[in-house]
Design an enzyme around this catalytic site. Sequence first.
Site, PDB file in Angstrom:
ATOM      1  N   GLU A 310      12.397  20.598  54.342  1.00 20.90           N
ATOM      2  CA  GLU A 310      12.663  20.838  55.994  1.00 20.90           C
ATOM      3  C   GLU A 310      11.192  21.770  55.395  1.00 20.90           C
ATOM      4  OE1 GLU A 310      16.856  19.982  57.742  1.00 20.90           O
ATOM      5  OE2 GLU A 310      16.966  21.416  55.853  1.00 20.90           O
ATOM      6  N   CYS A 394      22.373  21.702  64.078  1.00 22.87           N
ATOM      7  CA  CYS A 394      21.377  23.220  64.215  1.00 22.87           C
ATOM      8  C   CYS A 394      20.884  23.889  65.368  1.00 22.87           C
ATOM      9  CB  CYS A 394      20.933  24.282  62.952  1.00 22.87           C
ATOM     10  SG  CYS A 394      19.679  22.941  62.135  1.00 22.87           S
TER      11      CYS A 394
HETATM   12 ZN    ZN Z   1      17.920  22.755  63.741  1.00 19.67          ZN
END
Ligand code: ZN
Length: 633
Positions: A310, A394
């Site tokens: 990520e 998120c």
């Molecule tokens: Zn996120």
Amino acid sequence: MSSIKRKLTPVPFTQVRFTDSFWGPRIEVNRRATIPHIYRKLEETGRIGAFDLNFEREVPSPIVLIFGDSDPAKWIEAASYSLSTHPDPDLAAIVDRVADKIISAQQPDGYLNTHFIHTQPEMRWKNLRDWHEMYCAGHLMEGAVAHYQATGNPKLLEALSRYADHIDNTFGREPGKKRGYCGHPEIELALVRLYHATGNPRYLNLAKYMVDERGTQPHYYDIEALERNDNPAKFWARTYEYCQAHVPVRQQEKVVGHAVRAMYLLSAVADLAHEFDDEILLETCYRLWDNLVMKRMYITGGIGPSRHNEGFTQDYDLPDETAYAETCATIGLVLWNHRLLQFSGESCFADVMERGLYNGFLSGVSLEGTHFLYENPLSSAGERLRHDWFICPCCPPNVARILASIGNYFYSTEDAAVWVHLFAENEATLRVANQIVKIFQSTKYPWDGLVTFRVGVDRPANFALRFRLPDWCQSYQLKINGTPWDVQPEKNGYIALARTWNSGDTVSYEMDMPLKAAWANPAVRQLEGRIALQRGPLVYCLEGVDHENIILDRIAVDPGQVTRQFTLDYQSSLLGGVAVVHGQGTVIDGQGWGDQLYRSTPPGKKEISITAIPYCVWNNRQLGEMRVWLRTR
Ligand SMILES: [Zn+2]
């Protein structure tokens, strides 16, 4: 020694009221649709119920809820911001109930994490590298600060202060404490906010400890892994770069690892540079900013190309179709650049902030406000659905809290100066030169480069009005009260008009905003021979829905035609009102190949019309292809 402290003070969003047709509707959709939608999803997925503690787990894996507390926390933050600018008794009552639930889960020693109270109590503080306890704490603290500022009720702030006290009693360099820090930075910047909300310097010092301790040897993550009988060498990510803990941050040369973690950490580093007048921390930010912005950032302000971590890979590695570019990472980029901007008032930081906000951030939420993108690629073969929720959600509440407080990014003040960083029709109420000053911006930005500032003062006021010359703008015209004015921008990239302002004085600032072709540095091998279309702050893209039966990757455009022959057409009924680009291109003819995979004659080409829309509104009509970077031959 000279001070490196911030010169500028940001004007809070509560002082900025939007009347424009770009951000205004987004703020309203956020309030009416996104914030209620996220609340429903939090309820459905047990994230709010988790604070009751007497609950049954109905989720597939307890790992999912390790960071579950952070989502209601961000929602409280978003809802509180919304309440600050738009009072809503129903929403206020829900926020109050959620705050009470959170408080009810707090343990006598101050600890507050539902997963490690309920599901794995024996593992409390045993794996800071992976388990997000402090990350959740940080978001709860940010939520508590916002809640207190919106409602004046200190109950959640007091609870989170007790939690911060508990963390400070548990971690630090003093004998008997663990020398830990979180694998996912976030609490550091939250502790700085908690310090400002409470005035307690203990939280500021704890933030500094966490930033300074990170990455030191012997390595805390090795020590805690051995205590768990784990082999630290078997860490799945292989490197502590992922956790921003491979070396102390002051020694970092490049932005590496997980992009959101990097941005949250560096936002705290910028905060601490200011709080402690720490030049090395600020130099660290500038060094890493150069690496990020000159070698590792997408044209959309997306960052972190790789899904694997990520995060970051190598310099100039910016693949378009597989770009991960998490929405939260662009949010982190905006948070960090907003902080850096306040030190010197250099426009390059506002340029990055604008690039992120108008492109890779806004693409993260649909126009109706209830569908989201976690990843923001720069091309898609047509498989990228927006989702109404994610297993790791998120991004949605992160988008909601930024939209609800978008006014934070527009203005700063100095003793005798007003700084305008971003443009949109709004009314800002500021305190400058010892009096209240109102600045009214009228503009159709980003569809048009003309911005008119009108000053409102009770009595004549001496101050400088400084407004940004964006990096995309090569020429502009200025008028003060209708009279043409010739002023060059200062070295920091802002145009300064210092004078005595009377009420009703106007400045008309017309930024030339042609459609342009943008090329990537040839070192970006994936983008060689391609251009992107950009106008003002907006990056454009093609969508399949506008190009029936055409594969977008086969389209080529002539860069020379972009400025001269492509046209703009504002369509008020399309995608919430957007300026659409029309032009001509060619498309490779895929006919006549039969079963041949290779042949000795090239495919033919034919002329086609193309239509481009702003990247920030892609994926709002139907599932289909999308492409930012276009072939030129
Ligand atoms: Zn996120």
